[in-house]
Design a protein around this motif. Sequence first.
Motif, mmCIF file in Angstrom:
data_model
loop_
_atom_site.group_PDB
_atom_site.id
_atom_site.type_symbol
_atom_site.label_atom_id
_atom_site.label_comp_id
_atom_site.label_asym_id
_atom_site.label_seq_id
_atom_site.Cartn_x
_atom_site.Cartn_y
_atom_site.Cartn_z
ATOM 1 N N THR A 163 -11.391 -24.536 -4.040
ATOM 2 C CA THR A 163 -12.682 -24.322 -4.888
ATOM 3 C C THR A 163 -13.605 -25.568 -4.583
ATOM 4 O O THR A 163 -14.690 -25.412 -4.428
ATOM 5 N N MET A 164 -13.060 -26.797 -4.296
ATOM 6 C CA MET A 164 -13.758 -27.829 -4.120
ATOM 7 C C MET A 164 -14.435 -27.999 -2.880
ATOM 8 O O MET A 164 -15.630 -28.335 -2.486
ATOM 9 N N GLY A 202 -15.388 -25.154 -0.850
ATOM 10 C CA GLY A 202 -16.536 -24.240 -1.169
ATOM 11 C C GLY A 202 -17.571 -24.781 -1.909
ATOM 12 O O GLY A 202 -18.607 -24.616 -1.508
ATOM 13 N N LYS A 203 -17.412 -25.428 -2.972
ATOM 14 C CA LYS A 203 -18.547 -25.943 -3.821
ATOM 15 C C LYS A 203 -19.195 -27.081 -2.903
ATOM 16 O O LYS A 203 -20.624 -27.284 -2.924
ATOM 17 N N TYR A 204 -18.456 -28.026 -2.280
ATOM 18 C CA TYR A 204 -19.016 -28.924 -1.472
ATOM 19 C C TYR A 204 -19.844 -28.254 -0.371
ATOM 20 O O TYR A 204 -21.066 -28.738 0.001
ATOM 21 N N ALA A 205 -19.366 -27.333 0.306
ATOM 22 C CA ALA A 205 -20.044 -26.473 1.400
ATOM 23 C C ALA A 205 -21.427 -26.214 1.040
ATOM 24 O O ALA A 205 -22.400 -26.284 1.361
ATOM 25 N N ASP A 206 -21.011 -25.537 -0.292
ATOM 26 C CA ASP A 206 -22.522 -25.001 -0.862
ATOM 27 C C ASP A 206 -23.648 -26.172 -1.254
ATOM 28 O O ASP A 206 -24.674 -25.921 -1.024
ATOM 29 N N ARG A 213 -7.103 -19.431 1.107
ATOM 30 C CA ARG A 213 -7.905 -19.424 -0.236
ATOM 31 C C ARG A 213 -9.245 -19.769 0.110
ATOM 32 O O ARG A 213 -10.442 -19.102 -0.442
ATOM 33 N N THR A 214 -9.650 -20.734 1.127
ATOM 34 C CA THR A 214 -11.043 -21.209 1.451
ATOM 35 C C THR A 214 -11.690 -20.056 2.366
ATOM 36 O O THR A 214 -12.864 -19.805 2.241
ATOM 37 N N LEU A 215 -10.950 -19.562 3.164
ATOM 38 C CA LEU A 215 -11.396 -18.210 3.816
ATOM 39 C C LEU A 215 -12.099 -17.171 3.003
ATOM 40 O O LEU A 215 -13.160 -16.216 2.929
ATOM 41 N N ARG A 216 -10.981 -16.964 2.064
ATOM 42 C CA ARG A 216 -11.276 -15.811 0.914
ATOM 43 C C ARG A 216 -12.652 -16.097 -0.054
ATOM 44 O O ARG A 216 -13.054 -15.293 -0.669
ATOM 45 N N VAL A 265 -15.690 -20.318 8.817
ATOM 46 C CA VAL A 265 -14.701 -21.082 8.804
ATOM 47 C C VAL A 265 -13.982 -20.997 10.195
ATOM 48 O O VAL A 265 -13.629 -19.979 10.656
ATOM 49 N N LEU A 266 -13.688 -21.986 10.806
ATOM 50 C CA LEU A 266 -13.093 -22.141 12.111
ATOM 51 C C LEU A 266 -11.843 -22.468 11.776
ATOM 52 O O LEU A 266 -11.554 -23.931 11.330
ATOM 53 N N VAL A 267 -10.772 -21.795 11.976
ATOM 54 C CA VAL A 267 -9.385 -22.298 11.910
ATOM 55 C C VAL A 267 -8.827 -22.763 13.260
ATOM 56 O O VAL A 267 -8.635 -22.043 14.009
#
Length: 154
Positions: A100-101, A103-107, A135-138, A144-146
């Motif tokens: 969650t964090m 994704g939030k940081y990215a946004d 979960r980050t991917l979803r 996202v580069l894994v």
Amino acid sequence: MYDRILVPTDGSDVAEAAVDQAIDLAEKYGAEIHALYVADTDSIAYTLGTEQVDRIRQGNFNEMTELRQEAEAATGYVTDRAAEHGIEVVEHHEGGRPHTMIGKYADDHDIDLIVMGSHGRAGVKRALLGSVTERTLRSTHVPVLVVDYRGTEE
């Protein structure tokens, strides 16, 4: 193509493997790197009180020496490696659910690419991807580069 690259890190070998990929891309595209450490408040809530967890969620690790040192070491590794290539890094420490964090940081920071390892310190052998990575991917619309890490974890 990429102006801001996010590297979530927990200080593990897996996370560190992703750093080299992020640096390579940052050099190629002239991008800035953001290193993010997220203290997983769900995992540590059982051992700490509610007040401490709330402080961690606010990114206040000052009173928790061990956690602060772990966070600084993890993001510091990214900064040190990037400095070898003349790239500056924005370091940030946060508390909450990691995916969650991230994704939030990215946004919040207009991140163009997230670079992370295939599993982290809490990786489960049976999983192809670590739970945070999956979960980050979803949960994000940011690419996202894994980075596939094949260590000697048993």
